[in-house]
Motif scaffolding. Structure first.
Motif, PDB file in Angstrom:
ATOM      1  N   THR A   1       0.831  -1.192   0.000  1.00 23.91           N
ATOM      2  CA  THR A   1       0.000   0.000   0.000  1.00 23.91           C
ATOM      3  C   THR A   1       0.871   1.249   0.000  1.00 23.91           C
ATOM      4  N   GLU A   2       0.599   2.138  -0.923  1.00 24.37           N
ATOM      5  CA  GLU A   2       1.305   3.414  -0.949  1.00 24.37           C
ATOM      6  C   GLU A   2       0.477   4.472  -0.220  1.00 24.37           C
ATOM      7  N   ASN A   3       1.165   5.322   0.522  1.00 25.67           N
ATOM      8  CA  ASN A   3       0.527   6.439   1.223  1.00 25.67           C
ATOM      9  C   ASN A   3      -0.673   5.988   2.054  1.00 25.67           C
ATOM     10  N   PRO A   4      -0.471   5.036   2.960  1.00 30.12           N
ATOM     11  CA  PRO A   4      -1.605   4.566   3.769  1.00 30.12           C
ATOM     12  C   PRO A   4      -2.090   5.651   4.725  1.00 30.12           C
ATOM     13  N   SER A   5      -3.331   5.531   5.093  1.00 28.33           N
ATOM     14  CA  SER A   5      -3.936   6.455   6.050  1.00 28.33           C
ATOM     15  C   SER A   5      -4.743   5.641   7.047  1.00 28.33           C
ATOM     16  N   HIS A   6      -5.774   6.220   7.617  1.00 25.94           N
ATOM     17  CA  HIS A   6      -6.629   5.492   8.531  1.00 25.94           C
ATOM     18  C   HIS A   6      -8.053   5.992   8.366  1.00 25.94           C
ATOM     19  N   GLU A   7      -8.979   5.160   8.763  1.00 27.39           N
ATOM     20  CA  GLU A   7     -10.398   5.454   8.590  1.00 27.39           C
ATOM     21  C   GLU A   7     -10.812   6.642   9.447  1.00 27.39           C
ATOM     22  N   LYS A   8     -11.743   7.465   8.905  1.00 29.94           N
ATOM     23  CA  LYS A   8     -12.214   8.657   9.599  1.00 29.94           C
ATOM     24  C   LYS A   8     -13.735   8.698   9.564  1.00 29.94           C
TER      25      LYS A   8
ATOM     26  N   ARG B   1     -18.157   8.254   6.536  1.00 25.35           N
ATOM     27  CA  ARG B   1     -16.923   7.510   6.770  1.00 25.35           C
ATOM     28  C   ARG B   1     -16.063   7.598   5.523  1.00 25.35           C
ATOM     29  N   THR B   2     -14.819   7.979   5.699  1.00 22.42           N
ATOM     30  CA  THR B   2     -13.899   8.060   4.563  1.00 22.42           C
ATOM     31  C   THR B   2     -12.631   7.271   4.862  1.00 22.42           C
ATOM     32  N   ASP B   3     -11.831   7.071   3.826  1.00 21.83           N
ATOM     33  CA  ASP B   3     -10.541   6.386   3.943  1.00 21.83           C
ATOM     34  C   ASP B   3     -10.675   5.002   4.562  1.00 21.83           C
ATOM     35  N   ILE B   4     -11.765   4.325   4.251  1.00 19.00           N
ATOM     36  CA  ILE B   4     -11.959   2.963   4.751  1.00 19.00           C
ATOM     37  C   ILE B   4     -11.084   2.018   3.935  1.00 19.00           C
ATOM     38  N   TRP B   5     -10.419   1.102   4.611  1.00 21.06           N
ATOM     39  CA  TRP B   5      -9.591   0.119   3.911  1.00 21.06           C
ATOM     40  C   TRP B   5     -10.466  -0.792   3.051  1.00 21.06           C
TER      41      TRP B   5
ATOM     42  N   ASN C   1      -6.955   2.946   1.140  1.00 14.02           N
ATOM     43  CA  ASN C   1      -7.943   3.703   1.906  1.00 14.02           C
ATOM     44  C   ASN C   1      -8.907   4.400   0.948  1.00 14.02           C
ATOM     45  N   GLY C   2      -9.730   3.611   0.284  1.00 14.36           N
ATOM     46  CA  GLY C   2     -10.577   4.151  -0.766  1.00 14.36           C
ATOM     47  C   GLY C   2     -12.057   4.075  -0.506  1.00 14.36           C
ATOM     48  N   GLY C   3     -12.490   3.539   0.645  1.00 12.13           N
ATOM     49  CA  GLY C   3     -13.902   3.358   0.896  1.00 12.13           C
ATOM     50  C   GLY C   3     -14.566   4.576   1.514  1.00 12.13           C
ATOM     51  N   ILE C   4     -15.796   4.829   1.121  1.00 11.32           N
ATOM     52  CA  ILE C   4     -16.606   5.910   1.690  1.00 11.32           C
ATOM     53  C   ILE C   4     -18.010   5.372   1.921  1.00 11.32           C
TER      54      ILE C   4
END
Length: 955
Positions: free
Chosen positions: A626-633, A660-664, A683-686
């Motif tokens: 995974t490039e540039n990972p984040s976390h769910e918000k 909800r954004t940035d869901i794995w 982290n592409g789920g909304i």
């Protein structure tokens, strides 16, 4: 005098008097005053009354936490709590715990809420209803702000009881609980089964398996060992079980010390029909749990206070032993009990007798993969699970007003540990039976004397199965003061926690640094601000920390000049909140799968993913990193209203929206297979969720009568905005834009009438179709029925969109009743249970319901398709035939009770109170599933109903 002024004076008076006197005073408060004075806890080391709280929180009080005589508080609060979706699950008594959602389904990752006991994450299964003071449902950003990464899906906060100054009291209660199964599966008798098999084979173009003589023998029982007729449900399970529940509470204290001690004992005996046929041990499903809680509060000095919470739990469950075919000897016994209900659902009544004529346990090579469930429940010995748990925490509170008036500090340390020991005392047993041959002169011959030698001695193995440990530490500095019309409470806090569970690399560390402030002006305007920084070891370097801001406000309109003289308005308050809550949820257990490139060694793959094979064995690349990972918000918005009217009517309303954004999500839809590697997680789920909750409660005294009625209603809707879905060939297949857990399947438009109907219809590609098979709609119009014709059907089968309840009660001179009904709507079930709905496949049996509702040439408008003896891929797709409305309305509990007169209690010189009661739980259900329970269906133990006789004494 205006009623809300009475409320303030009453609360101030309660705060200054001894606890025993407080209790008497609280009993005299009106329903409106109780509501406004409810304690709301949002994790800020201080509780606030509902009148001044800005968060969306519903409260379940101790008055209703033990109306179901349940073994734990989780099962006790089913149907209670505005905004809480609680659903029963099946299983043995020791394992049947409910599923909880706060405001329904919320994310592609998980929707499970955080559960806290006295402020620390703990298993709700270990807490008995009697020790609980309240259960709070924390719903919006303002309520969950201080719980860091774990609070995004809402919080269930259980608060246990504490002692009272200058008092002593002992309470004892005993519940005798009679449990019985509801909607036990009913399978056809042997003759009907044999006829059904012949019919199914004829439908498949095959010859009959059973002759007329054999069907007659099944029917009249002439040869019970060769042609048996066994009701495996009744032979294996009795209709009732018994539970006994004992609870003793000691509450009291002195001038500087308070204590609360609870001892709870539960014993349960399950439904195995013949558990005592062995010398020296029982094979019954049994459960015993003993727990002891000690909550202590000590004023070490006038400015230093200590709080200690201890809970110890010992439990033991026992069940029949492991599968006989997997346990050839004691040293090789299969770990864990066998699934006897699976055997019952699989085995036809005509398969073999419970015992052969020789006394051997029944068995037959035709059903060699299906074990005799009676033999398994009696002859396989038993296994046990022992669980040992300790939960402990200590808090010191220091008044630092010598430094600055209103300054204080707290420090808390907690440690919990749970371990499970599994004892395997399983053993194998011999089984077999005579196999009938051809009939001669009107009687059967013996073709074979089948026997399997599997007898073994009882196992003695014991091993540590699982363990879990948690350490918690927090330290905080707080300041609270009032300056004329202004009041403020602010807190700076640091939280640290680690938890570890069975296995490697399972330890998780989390930290939170928070600043929380609560400001009030003229006791009518309230403003809260929370700034939280959270860190988690689960997240990738560079993303471990996040910042979560939350702001909320409340306006107590009933304190304004234009309402202060309106006597019937006791409380009218508007609330609003917004916050960003971060989460460290990941799409699985192996954290590093998503952050780093994986290399896997396999003998049959080179050098691409698993679908590309060769004869060479070497290391290959498995999944892209995974490039540039984040976390769910979670972006949470909430508006609400609290009102108390006429001194007796309490109203609550909340409307919410969450994004909800940035869901794995697994990003295969954004990559081509040409790269030869599995797509990364990104982290592409909304997901968007929205809904509302409305609650009303009315309680009032009329002379010797008291009445209480109320209702809760919640609508929780959601929509997938983005999930990196792969391109779909047809619009009907697109799942983005649909709700979470939306069911997809084919639209049935009837059954094929005959061969001409089949020839005139689009080609159905799943399997060869015959008259009586399900006919599907050609949704995409390509004249072919295949997976591309699937559409959204029904609703989610995970959680209902509508959840509601209503309760009512009345009492007169100590005699009274209480009842609560709870229901769901916009909720679907997929009826794919073997034998019950999908019969005969893989040599299984058939339920009476499936048999009565099957298609035949004489019944072309039946509910279900024709019988098949072989796998029928056409009929057993997910489709509208098998999707049923899962909505229900259940009577969750009803209680009839009598409180003995206080004069009589005083005359004893010992008793302070006595109550006799009879309860019923889940006594009836109004639903659309005729032979299954809508809450829990499938190959599992049926849910139970209970009748309870109880006694409660206060000394």
């Amino acid at each position: 005098m205006k009623r809300n002024k009475i409320l303030v004076l009453s609360l101030l008076a309660c705060a200054s008097m001894p606890a025993a006197a407080q209790n008497d005073s609280i009993k005299e408060l009106s329903a409106a005053e109780k509501f406004a004075g409810q304690k709301i806890d949002v994790g800020a080391d201080r509780t606030f009354t509902r009148e001044e709280a800005t968060a969306a929180v519903s409260v379940i009080t101790s008055e209703t936490t033990d109306r179901r005589s349940a073994r734990n508080i989780g099962n006790s609060i089913i149907g209670q709590g505005l905004g809480l979706v609680s659903l029963q699950n099946s299983g043995t008594y020791s394992a049947a715990d409910p599923t909880f959602y706060v405001r329904g389904l919320q994310s592609l990752s998980t929707s499970t809420p955080l559960i806290l006991v006295d402020g620390i994450e703990r298993d709700i299964d270990n807490v008995s209803p009697g020790e609980v003071e309240s259960v709070q449902i924390l719903k919006d950003a303002a309520a969950v702000a201080l719980y860091g990464y774990k609070g995004a899906n809402g919080v269930i906060l259980v608060t246990t009881k504490r002692g009272k100054y200058n008092s002593k009291e002992v309470k004892f209660s005993y519940d005798h609980i009679y449990n019985y199964m509801v909607k036990r599966p009913q399978f056809v008798d042997a003759a009907t089964y044999a006829s059904a098999v012949n019919e199914a084979r004829a439908n498949d173009g095959l010859g009959a398996r059973y002759t007329a003589d054999e069907i007659g023998a099944f029917r009249d029982g002439t040869y019970p060992y060769l042609y048996p007729n066994v009701n495996w449900v009744d032979e294996t399970y009795r209709h009732h079980g018994v539970t006994n529940k004992y609870n003793v509470e000691f509450t009291g204290g002195g001038k500087n010390f308070r204590y609360y001690t609870m001892v709870n004992l539960i014993t349960d005996k399950g439904f195995i029909a013949n558990p005592n046929e062995n010398d020296g041990y029982s094979t019954q499903d049994k459960y015993t749990k003993g727990s002891m809680r000690v909550n202590l509060d000590a004023d070490l000095t006038p400015k230093t206070k200590m709080r200690v919470n201890l809970l110890g739990v010992l439990s033991e469950s026992s069940s029949p032993g492991a599968n006989a075919e997997a346990a050839s000897d004691a040293g090789n016994a299969a770990a864990g009990p066998a699934n006897i209900w699976d055997m019952v659902y699989s085995l036809p009544s005509a398969a073999f007798p419970v015992r052969a004529e020789s006394g051997l346990w029944g068995g037959n090579p035709t059903w060699s993969g299906t074990v005799n469930p009676v033999a398994q429940s009696v002859g396989a010995a038993y296994s046990k699970n022992h669980t040992r748990s300790i939960f402990s925490d200590i808090t010191l509170t220091q008044d630092l007003s010598a430094i600055l008036e209103g300054l204080g500090g707290t420090v808390r340390v907690g440690y919990d540990n749970t371990s499970n020991i599994f004892e395997n005392h399983s053993k194998g047993y011999d089984y077999g039976s005579q196999i009938p041959g051809a009939w001669e002169n009107g009687a059967p011959t013996i073709a074979d004397d089948y026997r399997v030698i599997a007898e073994s001695t009882m196992g003695t193995a014991a091993e540590t199965n699982t363990y879990a440990a948690r350490f918690h530490f927090d330290v905080g500095l707080n300041y609270g003061n009032t300056f004329g019309d202004h009041s403020i409470y602010t807190q700076l806090k640091y939280d640290y926690e680690y938890q570890e569970t069975t296995g490697l690399n399972n330890t998780i560390y989390r930290q939170d640094v928070s600043w929380w402030s609560h400001y009030g002006y003229k006791n009518r305007y309230w403003l809260d601000l929370a700034l939280v920084g959270s860190g988690s070891s689960r997240l990738a370097p560079g993303t471990k920390w996040s910042f979560s801001p939350t702001v909320s406000a409340a306006w107590v309109m009933s304190r304004e000049n234009f309402l202060k003289d309106v006597e019937w308005v006791n409380l009218l308050k508007l609330r609003a909140s917004f916050g960003i809550i971060n989460a460290d949820y990941l799409p699985g257990d192996n954290v590093w799968t998503y952050y780093t490139q994986q290399y896997v060694t396999s003998g049959g793959t080179y050098p691409f993913q698993g679908s590309w094979t060769s004869q060479f064995g070497r290391t290959y690349l498995d999944r892209l990193a995974t490039e540039n990972p984040s976390h769910e918000k979670a972006y949470k918005y909430n508006v609400g209203l609290d009102a108390s009217l006429f001194g007796s009517l309490n109203l609550t309303f909340d409307a919410y929206y969450q994004r909800r954004t940035d869901i794995w999500v697994e990003a295969s839809g954004a990559y081509t297979e040409v790269i030869g590697l599995d797509a990364p997680y990104e982290n592409g789920g909304i997901v968007e969720t929205w809904g509302f909750e409305a609650g009303a409660d009315y309680a009032k005294r009329f002379g010797d009568w008291t009445v209480n009625v109320g209702a809760n209603f919640a609508l929780n809707h959601n929509r997938i905005v983005e999930q990196m879905e792969e391109p779909r060939l047809y619009g009907n297949l697109v799942q983005t834009g649909r709700p979470l857990n939306q069911i997809y399947g084919l639209k049935a438009i009837g059954f094929f009438r005959d061969e001409q109907d089949i020839a005139n219809s689009p080609t159905q590609t799943f399997s060869t179709v015959r008259p009586g098979d399900i006919k599907y709609e050609d949704v995409n119009g390509d004249d072919v029925i295949d997976a591309n014709d699937q559409v959204a059907i029904g609703f989610s089968d995970a959680a209902p969109e509508i959840y509601y309840s209503f309760h009512l009660g009345a009492a007169w001179r100590g005699l009274g009743f209480d009842a609560m009904f709870q229901g769901t709507a916009r909720y679907s079930a997929v009826l794919n249970t073997k034998s019950m709905y999908w019969p005969l496949i893989n040599n299984t049996t058939i339920s009476q319901y499936a048999y009565d509702n099957r298609w035949t040439a004489d019944n072309p408008n039946a509910k279900y398709p024709r019988l098949s003896s072989q796998s029928n891929a056409n009929n057993y797709q997910t489709n509208t035939v098998w999707v049923e409305d899962r909505s229900f309305l259940k009577l969750r509990y009803i209680e009839l009770y009598y409180n003995f007169p206080q004069k009589l209690m005083d005359a004893t010189g010992i008793l302070g109170g006595a109550k006799l009661y009879v309860r019923g739980t889940d006594l009836f259900s109004i639903d659309n599933l005729e032979v299954s329970d809508p809450e829990s269906y499938g190959v599992s133990a049926p849910l139970t109903r209970s009748i309870v006789a109880g006694l409660a004494l206060t000394f």
